[in-house]
Scaffold this active site. Sequence first.
Site, PDB file in Angstrom:
ATOM      1  N   SER A   1       0.980  -1.195   0.064  1.00  0.00           N
ATOM      2  CA  SER A   1      -0.046   0.262  -0.082  1.00  0.00           C
ATOM      3  C   SER A   1       0.911   1.373   0.011  1.00  0.00           C
ATOM      4  O   SER A   1       1.940   1.231   0.554  1.00  0.00           O
ATOM      5  CB  SER A   1      -0.897   0.132   1.220  1.00  0.00           C
ATOM      6  OG  SER A   1      -1.516   1.319   1.639  1.00  0.00           O
TER       7      SER A   1
ATOM      8  N   LYS B   1       2.353  -3.874   6.644  1.00  0.00           N
ATOM      9  CA  LYS B   1       2.740  -3.698   5.332  1.00  0.00           C
ATOM     10  C   LYS B   1       4.154  -3.605   4.995  1.00  0.00           C
ATOM     11  O   LYS B   1       4.955  -4.294   4.324  1.00  0.00           O
ATOM     12  CB  LYS B   1       2.096  -2.768   4.468  1.00  0.00           C
ATOM     13  CG  LYS B   1       0.112  -2.687   4.366  1.00  0.00           C
ATOM     14  CD  LYS B   1       0.085  -4.022   3.461  1.00  0.00           C
ATOM     15  CE  LYS B   1      -1.444  -4.226   3.360  1.00  0.00           C
ATOM     16  NZ  LYS B   1      -1.661  -5.555   2.902  1.00  0.00           N
TER      17      LYS B   1
ATOM     18  N   TYR C   1      -1.764  -0.901  10.969  1.00  0.00           N
ATOM     19  CA  TYR C   1      -1.752  -1.465   9.653  1.00  0.00           C
ATOM     20  C   TYR C   1      -0.601  -1.134   8.699  1.00  0.00           C
ATOM     21  O   TYR C   1      -0.131  -2.136   7.820  1.00  0.00           O
ATOM     22  CB  TYR C   1      -3.116  -0.822   8.730  1.00  0.00           C
ATOM     23  CG  TYR C   1      -3.408  -1.112   7.635  1.00  0.00           C
ATOM     24  CD1 TYR C   1      -3.808  -2.437   7.073  1.00  0.00           C
ATOM     25  CD2 TYR C   1      -3.120  -0.018   6.527  1.00  0.00           C
ATOM     26  CE1 TYR C   1      -3.805  -2.615   5.709  1.00  0.00           C
ATOM     27  CE2 TYR C   1      -3.085  -0.201   5.373  1.00  0.00           C
ATOM     28  CZ  TYR C   1      -3.772  -1.637   4.736  1.00  0.00           C
ATOM     29  OH  TYR C   1      -3.818  -1.762   3.367  1.00  0.00           O
TER      30      TYR C   1
HETATM   31  P1  NAD Z   1     -10.946  -7.096   1.315  1.00  0.00           P
HETATM   32  O1  NAD Z   1     -11.138  -6.776   2.792  1.00  0.00           O
HETATM   33  O2  NAD Z   1     -12.087  -6.803   0.410  1.00  0.00           O
HETATM   34  O3  NAD Z   1     -10.298  -8.476   0.803  1.00  0.00           O
HETATM   35  C1  NAD Z   1      -9.374  -9.008   1.655  1.00  0.00           C
HETATM   36  C2  NAD Z   1     -10.122 -10.534   1.773  1.00  0.00           C
HETATM   37  O4  NAD Z   1      -8.949 -11.289   2.572  1.00  0.00           O
HETATM   38  C3  NAD Z   1     -11.364 -10.478   2.217  1.00  0.00           C
HETATM   39  O5  NAD Z   1     -12.061 -11.295   1.488  1.00  0.00           O
HETATM   40  C4  NAD Z   1     -11.277 -11.472   3.626  1.00  0.00           C
HETATM   41  O6  NAD Z   1     -12.359 -12.269   3.925  1.00  0.00           O
HETATM   42  C5  NAD Z   1      -9.954 -12.181   3.211  1.00  0.00           C
HETATM   43  N1  NAD Z   1      -9.121 -12.531   4.443  1.00  0.00           N
HETATM   44  C6  NAD Z   1      -8.706 -11.841   5.645  1.00  0.00           C
HETATM   45  N2  NAD Z   1      -7.858 -12.394   6.366  1.00  0.00           N
HETATM   46  C7  NAD Z   1      -7.933 -13.605   5.964  1.00  0.00           C
HETATM   47  C8  NAD Z   1      -7.194 -14.896   6.455  1.00  0.00           C
HETATM   48  N3  NAD Z   1      -6.608 -14.714   7.472  1.00  0.00           N
HETATM   49  N4  NAD Z   1      -7.356 -15.850   5.761  1.00  0.00           N
HETATM   50  C9  NAD Z   1      -8.043 -15.821   4.543  1.00  0.00           C
HETATM   51  N5  NAD Z   1      -8.642 -14.798   4.140  1.00  0.00           N
HETATM   52  C10 NAD Z   1      -8.458 -13.796   4.747  1.00  0.00           C
HETATM   53  O7  NAD Z   1      -9.881  -5.918   1.019  1.00  0.00           O
HETATM   54  P2  NAD Z   1      -9.427  -5.430  -0.426  1.00  0.00           P
HETATM   55  O8  NAD Z   1      -9.714  -3.971  -0.478  1.00  0.00           O
HETATM   56  O9  NAD Z   1      -9.586  -6.347  -1.547  1.00  0.00           O
HETATM   57  O10 NAD Z   1      -7.659  -5.442  -0.083  1.00  0.00           O
HETATM   58  C11 NAD Z   1      -6.969  -6.523  -0.636  1.00  0.00           C
HETATM   59  C12 NAD Z   1      -5.508  -6.284  -0.170  1.00  0.00           C
HETATM   60  O11 NAD Z   1      -5.072  -5.023  -0.639  1.00  0.00           O
HETATM   61  C13 NAD Z   1      -5.344  -6.304   1.444  1.00  0.00           C
HETATM   62  O12 NAD Z   1      -4.118  -6.700   1.599  1.00  0.00           O
HETATM   63  C14 NAD Z   1      -5.201  -4.890   1.560  1.00  0.00           C
HETATM   64  O13 NAD Z   1      -4.557  -4.384   2.796  1.00  0.00           O
HETATM   65  C15 NAD Z   1      -4.440  -4.185   0.348  1.00  0.00           C
HETATM   66  N6  NAD Z   1      -4.955  -2.713  -0.163  1.00  0.00           N
HETATM   67  C16 NAD Z   1      -6.026  -2.464  -0.154  1.00  0.00           C
HETATM   68  C17 NAD Z   1      -6.206  -0.932  -0.428  1.00  0.00           C
HETATM   69  C18 NAD Z   1      -7.807  -0.672  -0.342  1.00  0.00           C
HETATM   70  O14 NAD Z   1      -8.075   0.682  -0.436  1.00  0.00           O
HETATM   71  N7  NAD Z   1      -8.667  -1.426  -0.732  1.00  0.00           N
HETATM   72  C19 NAD Z   1      -5.127  -0.091  -0.381  1.00  0.00           C
HETATM   73  C20 NAD Z   1      -3.990  -0.811  -0.535  1.00  0.00           C
HETATM   74  C21 NAD Z   1      -3.886  -1.984   0.105  1.00  0.00           C
HETATM   75  N1  UFG Z   2     -12.454  11.803   3.203  1.00  0.00           N
HETATM   76  C1  UFG Z   2     -13.429  12.711   3.332  1.00  0.00           C
HETATM   77  N2  UFG Z   2     -14.677  11.915   3.720  1.00  0.00           N
HETATM   78  C2  UFG Z   2     -14.755  10.796   3.956  1.00  0.00           C
HETATM   79  C3  UFG Z   2     -13.725   9.949   3.685  1.00  0.00           C
HETATM   80  C4  UFG Z   2     -12.687  10.382   3.112  1.00  0.00           C
HETATM   81  O1  UFG Z   2     -13.384  13.884   3.307  1.00  0.00           O
HETATM   82  O2  UFG Z   2     -15.881  10.317   4.569  1.00  0.00           O
HETATM   83  C5  UFG Z   2     -11.116  12.246   2.496  1.00  0.00           C
HETATM   84  C6  UFG Z   2      -9.921  11.928   3.342  1.00  0.00           C
HETATM   85  O3  UFG Z   2      -9.696  12.942   4.432  1.00  0.00           O
HETATM   86  C7  UFG Z   2      -8.776  11.753   2.400  1.00  0.00           C
HETATM   87  C8  UFG Z   2      -9.514  11.338   1.167  1.00  0.00           C
HETATM   88  O4  UFG Z   2     -10.871  11.716   1.301  1.00  0.00           O
HETATM   89  O5  UFG Z   2      -8.328  13.252   1.997  1.00  0.00           O
HETATM   90  C9  UFG Z   2      -9.183   9.867   0.797  1.00  0.00           C
HETATM   91  O6  UFG Z   2      -9.379   9.079   1.951  1.00  0.00           O
HETATM   92  P1  UFG Z   2      -9.755   7.561   1.937  1.00  0.00           P
HETATM   93  O7  UFG Z   2      -9.956   7.095   3.367  1.00  0.00           O
HETATM   94  O8  UFG Z   2     -10.604   7.001   1.006  1.00  0.00           O
HETATM   95  O9  UFG Z   2      -8.318   7.041   1.544  1.00  0.00           O
HETATM   96  P2  UFG Z   2      -6.893   7.193   2.361  1.00  0.00           P
HETATM   97  O10 UFG Z   2      -6.129   7.710   1.430  1.00  0.00           O
HETATM   98  O11 UFG Z   2      -7.198   8.136   3.522  1.00  0.00           O
HETATM   99  O12 UFG Z   2      -6.672   5.642   2.958  1.00  0.00           O
HETATM  100  C10 UFG Z   2      -6.144   4.917   1.881  1.00  0.00           C
HETATM  101  C11 UFG Z   2      -6.610   3.375   2.581  1.00  0.00           C
HETATM  102  C12 UFG Z   2      -5.708   2.951   3.576  1.00  0.00           C
HETATM  103  C13 UFG Z   2      -4.217   3.365   3.329  1.00  0.00           C
HETATM  104  C14 UFG Z   2      -4.237   4.680   2.498  1.00  0.00           C
HETATM  105  C15 UFG Z   2      -2.673   4.885   2.148  1.00  0.00           C
HETATM  106  O13 UFG Z   2      -7.985   3.292   2.994  1.00  0.00           O
HETATM  107  O14 UFG Z   2      -5.825   1.809   3.969  1.00  0.00           O
HETATM  108  O15 UFG Z   2      -4.910   4.791   1.698  1.00  0.00           O
HETATM  109  O16 UFG Z   2      -2.170   4.199   1.047  1.00  0.00           O
HETATM  110  F1  UFG Z   2      -3.749   3.258   4.245  1.00  0.00           F
END
Ligand code: NAD
Ligand code: UFG
Length: 348
Positions: free
Chosen positions: A134, A162, A158
């Site tokens: 991330s 990572k 978190y």
């Molecule tokens: P998500 O929660 O939709 O998907 C994660 C999946 O992993 C879920 O289906 C959950 O049930 C499964 N899971 C969690 N722990 C488990 C375990 N111990 N064993 C088996 N399954 C398990 O999240 P996502 O948004 O699809 O994110 C996927 C990956 O990308 C994660 O590693 C997350 O940290 C990373 N990531 C997500 C974002 C974002 O904004 N969505 C940003 C950066 C990184």
């Molecule tokens: N924001 C609002 N209102 C809301 C939600 C978000 O104004 O209800 C704003 C936040 O302050 C930020 C922007 O929208 O300025 C984006 O916020 P998000 O929560 O959508 O995304 P972030 O970048 O803060 O967080 C994401 C992931 C985290 C990760 C991070 C850094 O959710 O898991 O990016 O990669 F850690």
Amino acid sequence: MSHSHSAASAPSVLVTGGAGYIGTHTMVELLNAGHNVVCIDNFSNSSPEAVRRVEKITGRQVTLVEGDIRDTDTLQVLLSQRPIDRVIHFAALKAVGESVSRPLAYYDNNIGGTLALLAACQQAGVRRFVFSSSATVYGNPQALPLTEDAPLSAVNPYGATKLMVERILEDMCHADPQFAVVSLRYFNPVGAHDSGTIGEDPRDIPNNLFPFITQVAVGKRPHLNVFGNDWPTHDGTGVRDYIHVVDLALGHLAALDYSAQQSGYAAVNLGTGRGTSVLDMVHAFEHATGQRVPHVVAPRRAGDIAACWADPTRAERLLNWRAQRSLEQMCASGWTWQQGNPDGYRRS
Ligand code: NAD
Ligand code: UFG
């Protein structure tokens, strides 16, 4: 389980956490590209219905194992019974705020889970690995855009998970010269598959901007809180690099191809290189969908940063990948998903 005999005998990609938001979109692209897919998920943040939708979109089957990656026995059986030659590792807990209140759950699941998975891979001789990292590993950016060489820091548990997993994977590559790992540092994934049948399905009140906007638009929430309009950005609201989840999914296929040709460790940004503010996003959404998004300015959110966007040139150079889809396509597809599935996968 596959439709063609040649595909049935070809090795599979193991996708951990494949039932989740990014996993489902990536499985669609893998299946469409002809890969066989084995998915392990404990459904802690997803449902089997999501995998059924992936099968419907692609007309292909996923070998679905309900299980936890921390369960060494399940992993051992899974890897010994099937010809698996690579892994895409999504499974993790991902809520930043919850990681502050429940650090042990995050360290256990995200680091402990990865260690168990890596031990099983090592035992089975699986040496190609793509990891969901991330942009949070950059902490509070000192300079923009962010290249992969920017300083790394963890500002919450978190993020610490990572960073630690990236370090573990790099150490594995040093220890075994045949090991190939790509850590993909995602910026802000949004939007949904064009079919509108899979998408992001937050269990509670969304933490993230985009699903909050779609829930306001569909009438589930009265207005968006804009967390601060006094940030040092072009309009005072927070700036991020939003990337279409289908572009992100395709980045995983490019990373798999790369890991088949190159051993060693690589960390690669997946972003567009463009910064979009909260108000830019609201306006883009309104323009793309014709829906109004009422919003009010609220205090800054604890732990937020002003701005963050990627330098995506390494992804282009190493993986031959770049994001193609526009902000408008992100908004339109996310809205199609939200409209057709107001309660996510629970109402089907
Ligand atoms: P998500 O929660 O939709 O998907 C994660 C999946 O992993 C879920 O289906 C959950 O049930 C499964 N899971 C969690 N722990 C488990 C375990 N111990 N064993 C088996 N399954 C398990 O999240 P996502 O948004 O699809 O994110 C996927 C990956 O990308 C994660 O590693 C997350 O940290 C990373 N990531 C997500 C974002 C974002 O904004 N969505 C940003 C950066 C990184
Ligand atoms: N924001 C609002 N209102 C809301 C939600 C978000 O104004 O209800 C704003 C936040 O302050 C930020 C922007 O929208 O300025 C984006 O916020 P998000 O929560 O959508 O995304 P972030 O970048 O803060 O967080 C994401 C992931 C985290 C990760 C991070 C850094 O959710 O898991 O990016 O990669 F850690």
